[in-house]
Motif scaffolding. Structure first.
Motif, mmCIF file in Angstrom:
data_model
loop_
_atom_site.group_PDB
_atom_site.id
_atom_site.type_symbol
_atom_site.label_atom_id
_atom_site.label_comp_id
_atom_site.label_asym_id
_atom_site.label_seq_id
_atom_site.Cartn_x
_atom_site.Cartn_y
_atom_site.Cartn_z
ATOM 1 N N ALA A 103 -80.485 -30.767 4.017
ATOM 2 C CA ALA A 103 -80.750 -29.403 3.549
ATOM 3 C C ALA A 103 -79.986 -28.391 4.389
ATOM 4 C CB ALA A 103 -82.245 -29.111 3.606
ATOM 5 N N TYR A 104 -79.954 -28.580 5.707
ATOM 6 C CA TYR A 104 -79.213 -27.670 6.580
ATOM 7 C C TYR A 104 -77.720 -27.730 6.287
ATOM 8 C CZ TYR A 104 -83.474 -27.191 9.380
ATOM 9 O OH TYR A 104 -84.745 -26.942 9.801
ATOM 10 N N ARG A 105 -77.207 -28.922 5.984
ATOM 11 C CA ARG A 105 -75.789 -29.073 5.671
ATOM 12 C C ARG A 105 -75.447 -28.287 4.406
ATOM 13 N NH1 ARG A 105 -75.499 -34.375 5.296
ATOM 14 N NH2 ARG A 105 -75.168 -34.637 7.507
ATOM 15 N N GLU A 106 -76.316 -28.360 3.395
ATOM 16 C CA GLU A 106 -76.089 -27.610 2.155
ATOM 17 C C GLU A 106 -76.141 -26.100 2.410
ATOM 18 O OE1 GLU A 106 -78.801 -28.855 -0.855
ATOM 19 O OE2 GLU A 106 -78.159 -30.947 -0.753
ATOM 20 N N VAL A 108 -73.193 -20.881 3.178
ATOM 21 C CA VAL A 108 -72.832 -19.726 4.003
ATOM 22 C C VAL A 108 -71.320 -19.672 4.196
ATOM 23 C CG1 VAL A 108 -72.990 -18.760 6.332
ATOM 24 C CG2 VAL A 108 -75.043 -19.548 5.172
ATOM 25 N N LEU A 109 -70.712 -20.824 4.456
ATOM 26 C CA LEU A 109 -69.254 -20.854 4.636
ATOM 27 C C LEU A 109 -68.528 -20.447 3.364
ATOM 28 C CD1 LEU A 109 -68.827 -24.093 6.741
ATOM 29 C CD2 LEU A 109 -68.462 -21.738 7.492
ATOM 30 N N ILE A 110 -69.024 -20.909 2.241
ATOM 31 C CA ILE A 110 -68.407 -20.552 0.968
ATOM 32 C C ILE A 110 -68.518 -19.052 0.721
ATOM 33 C CG2 ILE A 110 -68.655 -20.792 -1.535
ATOM 34 C CD1 ILE A 110 -69.438 -23.741 -0.957
ATOM 35 N N ALA A 158 -63.965 -20.728 -4.056
ATOM 36 C CA ALA A 158 -64.713 -21.748 -4.789
ATOM 37 C C ALA A 158 -64.969 -22.933 -3.866
ATOM 38 C CB ALA A 158 -63.929 -22.193 -6.016
ATOM 39 N N PRO A 159 -66.040 -23.710 -4.110
ATOM 40 C CA PRO A 159 -66.353 -24.844 -3.243
ATOM 41 C C PRO A 159 -65.225 -25.866 -3.142
ATOM 42 C CG PRO A 159 -68.153 -24.412 -4.750
ATOM 43 C CD PRO A 159 -67.029 -23.511 -5.139
ATOM 44 N N THR A 160 -64.454 -26.058 -4.193
ATOM 45 C CA THR A 160 -63.391 -27.052 -4.129
ATOM 46 C C THR A 160 -62.234 -26.585 -3.264
ATOM 47 O OG1 THR A 160 -62.444 -26.171 -6.157
ATOM 48 C CG2 THR A 160 -63.949 -28.027 -6.371
ATOM 49 N N ALA A 161 -62.075 -25.285 -3.090
ATOM 50 C CA ALA A 161 -60.969 -24.766 -2.290
ATOM 51 C C ALA A 161 -61.238 -24.886 -0.796
ATOM 52 C CB ALA A 161 -60.705 -23.316 -2.655
ATOM 53 N N ILE A 162 -62.475 -25.107 -0.418
ATOM 54 C CA ILE A 162 -62.816 -25.150 0.993
ATOM 55 C C ILE A 162 -62.734 -26.565 1.557
ATOM 56 C CG2 ILE A 162 -64.727 -24.727 2.600
ATOM 57 C CD1 ILE A 162 -65.425 -22.342 1.104
ATOM 58 N N GLY A 219 -55.521 -18.412 7.364
ATOM 59 C CA GLY A 219 -56.165 -18.429 8.671
ATOM 60 C C GLY A 219 -57.532 -19.073 8.658
ATOM 61 N N GLN A 220 -58.003 -19.521 7.507
ATOM 62 C CA GLN A 220 -59.308 -20.179 7.409
ATOM 63 C C GLN A 220 -59.157 -21.642 7.796
ATOM 64 O OE1 GLN A 220 -61.986 -18.447 6.685
ATOM 65 N NE2 GLN A 220 -60.927 -16.588 6.106
ATOM 66 N N GLU A 221 -59.978 -22.116 8.704
ATOM 67 C CA GLU A 221 -59.961 -23.517 9.106
ATOM 68 C C GLU A 221 -61.351 -24.099 8.897
ATOM 69 O OE1 GLU A 221 -58.377 -24.082 12.952
ATOM 70 O OE2 GLU A 221 -56.493 -23.111 12.495
ATOM 71 N N VAL A 222 -61.667 -24.417 7.675
ATOM 72 C CA VAL A 222 -62.984 -24.936 7.322
ATOM 73 C C VAL A 222 -62.809 -26.246 6.596
ATOM 74 C CG1 VAL A 222 -65.102 -24.500 6.025
ATOM 75 C CG2 VAL A 222 -63.913 -22.620 7.123
ATOM 76 N N ILE A 223 -63.486 -27.284 7.070
ATOM 77 C CA ILE A 223 -63.437 -28.580 6.415
ATOM 78 C C ILE A 223 -64.873 -29.017 6.138
ATOM 79 C CG2 ILE A 223 -62.775 -30.991 6.593
ATOM 80 C CD1 ILE A 223 -60.625 -30.127 8.569
ATOM 81 N N LEU A 224 -65.176 -29.258 4.889
ATOM 82 C CA LEU A 224 -66.474 -29.799 4.517
ATOM 83 C C LEU A 224 -66.237 -31.222 4.066
ATOM 84 C CD1 LEU A 224 -67.964 -26.808 2.532
ATOM 85 C CD2 LEU A 224 -68.362 -27.412 4.900
ATOM 86 N N GLY A 225 -66.702 -32.171 4.855
ATOM 87 C CA GLY A 225 -66.462 -33.568 4.530
ATOM 88 C C GLY A 225 -67.518 -34.109 3.596
ATOM 89 N N PRO A 226 -67.343 -35.354 3.164
ATOM 90 C CA PRO A 226 -68.331 -35.976 2.305
ATOM 91 C C PRO A 226 -69.615 -36.261 3.060
ATOM 92 C CG PRO A 226 -66.681 -37.562 2.963
ATOM 93 C CD PRO A 226 -66.231 -36.222 3.477
ATOM 94 N N ASP A 227 -70.716 -36.323 2.336
ATOM 95 C CA ASP A 227 -71.992 -36.647 2.956
ATOM 96 C C ASP A 227 -71.962 -38.093 3.420
ATOM 97 O OD1 ASP A 227 -73.103 -34.159 2.576
ATOM 98 O OD2 ASP A 227 -73.811 -34.653 0.571
ATOM 99 N N PRO A 228 -72.571 -38.338 4.585
ATOM 100 C CA PRO A 228 -72.572 -39.717 5.084
ATOM 101 C C PRO A 228 -73.448 -40.640 4.284
ATOM 102 C CG PRO A 228 -73.745 -38.257 6.580
ATOM 103 C CD PRO A 228 -73.211 -37.423 5.472
#
Length: 79
Positions: free
Chosen positions: A42-45, A50-52, A58-62, A70-79
């Motif tokens: 839940a915290y990850r979501e 917030v980052l989005i 859009a979520p796919t662009a992040i 200058g944005q350095e944001v990586i959202l990886g797959p859920d473990p």
């Protein structure tokens, strides 16, 4: 043996648990472990939302590093 995120997290929390996971001896997860995993998901979501919102994309662009803006944001797959 494959080193996974779960094995590393287990090692950071309890070296004996990591040993048991590495040797293939697992049991039933404790209720507290289940609740903590649900809270972490839940915290990850919430953090992703917030980052989005902050990046205004859009979520796919992040999912990749956007060097030009200058944005350095990586959202990886859920473990």
């Amino acid at each position: 043996m494959q080193i996974t995120r779960g094995l590393i997290e287990a090692y950071l929390n309890c070296k004996y648990k990591a040993y048991l996971l590495a040797s293939g001896r697992t049991g039933q997860p404790h209720d507290l472990e289940t609740v903590l995993a649900e809270l972490q998901a839940a915290y990850r979501e919430q953090a992703a939302a917030v980052l989005i919102r902050k990046c205004r994309k859009a979520p796919t662009a992040i999912t990749n590093i956007d060097i030009h803006s200058g944005q350095e944001v990586i959202l990886g797959p859920d473990p």
